[in-house]
Design a protein around this motif. Structure first.
Motif, PDB file in Angstrom:
ATOM      1  N   MET A 174     -42.993  -5.244 -19.638  1.00 57.09           N
ATOM      2  CA  MET A 174     -41.614  -4.954 -19.260  1.00 57.09           C
ATOM      3  C   MET A 174     -41.479  -4.809 -17.748  1.00 57.09           C
ATOM      4  SD  MET A 174     -39.251  -4.421 -21.793  1.00 57.09           S
ATOM      5  CE  MET A 174     -38.300  -2.915 -21.508  1.00 57.09           C
ATOM      6  N   GLY A 175     -42.498  -4.225 -17.111  1.00 61.39           N
ATOM      7  CA  GLY A 175     -42.442  -4.053 -15.669  1.00 61.39           C
ATOM      8  C   GLY A 175     -42.383  -5.384 -14.939  1.00 61.39           C
ATOM      9  N   GLU A 176     -43.153  -6.367 -15.417  1.00 61.61           N
ATOM     10  CA  GLU A 176     -43.134  -7.680 -14.796  1.00 61.61           C
ATOM     11  C   GLU A 176     -41.810  -8.392 -15.028  1.00 61.61           C
ATOM     12  OE1 GLU A 176     -47.197  -9.842 -14.979  1.00 61.61           O
ATOM     13  OE2 GLU A 176     -47.208  -8.429 -16.664  1.00 61.61           O
ATOM     14  N   VAL A 177     -41.239  -8.215 -16.213  1.00 61.10           N
ATOM     15  CA  VAL A 177     -39.920  -8.796 -16.474  1.00 61.10           C
ATOM     16  C   VAL A 177     -38.902  -8.227 -15.498  1.00 61.10           C
ATOM     17  CG1 VAL A 177     -38.051  -9.013 -18.149  1.00 61.10           C
ATOM     18  CG2 VAL A 177     -40.431  -9.235 -18.904  1.00 61.10           C
ATOM     19  N   TRP A 178     -38.942  -6.915 -15.324  1.00 59.90           N
ATOM     20  CA  TRP A 178     -38.017  -6.268 -14.398  1.00 59.90           C
ATOM     21  C   TRP A 178     -38.201  -6.801 -12.979  1.00 59.90           C
ATOM     22  CZ3 TRP A 178     -33.809  -3.516 -13.491  1.00 59.90           C
ATOM     23  CH2 TRP A 178     -33.668  -2.884 -12.260  1.00 59.90           C
ATOM     24  N   SER A 179     -39.450  -6.929 -12.540  1.00 55.86           N
ATOM     25  CA  SER A 179     -39.707  -7.372 -11.166  1.00 55.86           C
ATOM     26  C   SER A 179     -39.200  -8.789 -10.933  1.00 55.86           C
ATOM     27  CB  SER A 179     -41.207  -7.285 -10.856  1.00 55.86           C
ATOM     28  OG  SER A 179     -41.934  -8.244 -11.606  1.00 55.86           O
TER      29      SER A 179
END
Length: 435
Positions: free
Chosen positions: A227-232
């Protein structure tokens, strides 16, 4: 690409743009007719209450998905078939942001909205968030598959249904604005449900991706992003999508709170006209060229540069023609279409006629900032323009009412163009210099 291959490719592109252009004209006509009928039958006060509520929901709607539809075009344009690795984490991200968007509208309606009917309108219009999300997701899939005709039909469904609601109000005028709000909410819910099969197929990886050859039998996806990579990756697209409705709709909402529902209603008519006009550059760049620009920016720089330069020139000239048409036809078309109660809209549109060449050019320029890792500069340009729009409206509406809002919009559009130009000049000097 040799000449024998270029001619058919250009012919196909011209046919696709023409088809999307016809769909855009039809959609714009539907929007215009809908606004005409609603404004005539409701009157400035009721229409202003309804329009400002719809604008509020529309401002919050981009929180749902928060940029994933735009990021997905970039991911598939650059990574090809391996971009399937983003599907599962993006599904979780979409669900989380949609819940946030819906809760935001419900909270505002229950805790802060006036009890003059605004609370009711906000609550029953909440499904508009779902329809905006699902129509964009389904259109995203069709765009990746080069199914532009299907995408056009998909995006005509909501304006076509809303036109039927307006016709219903014309036939039974005693139904009133509450009927319209409930009908809009119901249509949005039905649209969301109808898009579920396409969205389910997309998140399963069932996409007939074009432009990257046949799908390999075995794909090395690598590690699945979190999820963190999607957000970034998506945040810049999401912030831009969230800022744009504020930039464009804030005038209507502030007119309601600083002046009256009637003032908001008159300005909403002018914005409805501008919305229809702005479908032209949106169709060319967001529906047709965007996925291709991502691919060309990564794999064919000469074609990317050619598309940028020719697009800027063509869109600016087209914007000038549209602005001139507004000056020529607005003074007699507005009273004819909306009635004498809305004659004040003419003066607003005369000011806003400055905007089409500015917006058309900024849309063409801004396409260069949606490729690669450069979206943050487009966000900065939109953030600057949004600050100018909000500040301009706050300063000018109390003194000049709708005309103050119109001039604030013109200045904000100019700020957006300037910020976009600065971003392109910084990150793509080869596009702004040389032969």
């Amino acid at each position: 690409m040799n000449a024998s291959m270029a001619v058919p490719a250009l012919r196909r592109a011209a046919m696709t743009v023409s088809m999307l252009g016809v769909a855009t004209v039809v959609g714009a006509l539907m929007v215009f007719l809908t606004q005409t009928l609603l404004a005539r039958k409701m009157g400035p006060d009721a229409y202003g209450l309804f329009a400002s509520s719809l604008a509020t929901v529309t401002m919050i709607a981009p929180l749902a998905g928060f940029g994933l539809t735009q990021f997905r075009l970039k991911a598939y344009g650059v990574e090809g078939w391996t971009a399937d690795r983003w599907l599962q984490p993006s599904l979780r991200f979409t669900l989380a942001t949609t819940v946030l968007a819906v809760c935001s509208i419900v909270a505002w309606a229950m805790l802060a909205a006036p009890r003059d009917g605004t609370r009711f309108s906000l609550l029953v219009l909440t499904p508009v968030i779902l329809s905006v999300l699902t129509v964009n997701l389904a259109s995203n899939k069709f765009r990746l598959e080069d199914r532009f005709a299907r995408m056009a039909l998909n995006q005509l469904a909501i304006p076509g249904s809303r036109l039927l609601v307006a016709i219903g109000l014309l036939l039974v005028p005693q139904l009133g604005w509450r009927f319209v709000a409930i009908a809009y909410g119901s249509i949005s819910l039905l649209m969301a449900l109808s898009a579920v099969p396409q969205i389910r197929a997309m998140f399963r990886g069932e996409i007939a991706l074009k432009g990257h050859g046949q799908k390999p039998d075995a794909i090395a996806y690598g590690a699945t992003p979190g999820m963190g990579e999607v957000w970034s990756q998506a945040w810049a697209y999401g912030v831009y999508a969230a800022l744009y409705p504020v930039f464009f709709q804030i005038s209507t909402i502030l007119l309601k709170y600083f002046q009256s529902d009637a003032h908001a209603g008159r300005y909403a008519i002018a914005l409805a006209v501008m919305t229809a006009i702005y479908l032209i550059p949106a169709t060319i760049y967001q529906k047709f060229l965007q996925g291709k620009l991502h691919r060309w920016a990564a794999h064919d720089r000469p074609k990317f540069r050619f598309a940028y330069r020719k697009g800027n020139a063509g869109m600016f000239v087209l914007g000038l023609l549209v602005g001139a048409a507004m000056l020529a036809f607005g003074p007699w078309l507005v009273p004819l279409a909306f009635g004498e109660r809305y004659r004040g809209v003419v003066a607003i549109l005369m000011v806003l006629s400055i905007c089409p060449p500015v917006r058309f050019l900024s849309t063409a320029m801004g396409a260069a900032l949606m490729t690669g890792g450069h979206m943050r500069l487009r966000v900065q340009a939109m953030a600057m323009a949004t600050i100018v729009a909000v500040a301009g409206n706050v300063l000018l509406i109390p003194r000049f009412s709708e005309m103050g809002a119109a001039w604030a919009t013109v200045v904000a559009e100019a700020a957006l163009l300037f910020g976009t130009w600065l971003g392109v000049r910084k990150l793509h000097p080869e596009l702004t210099h040389g032969p």
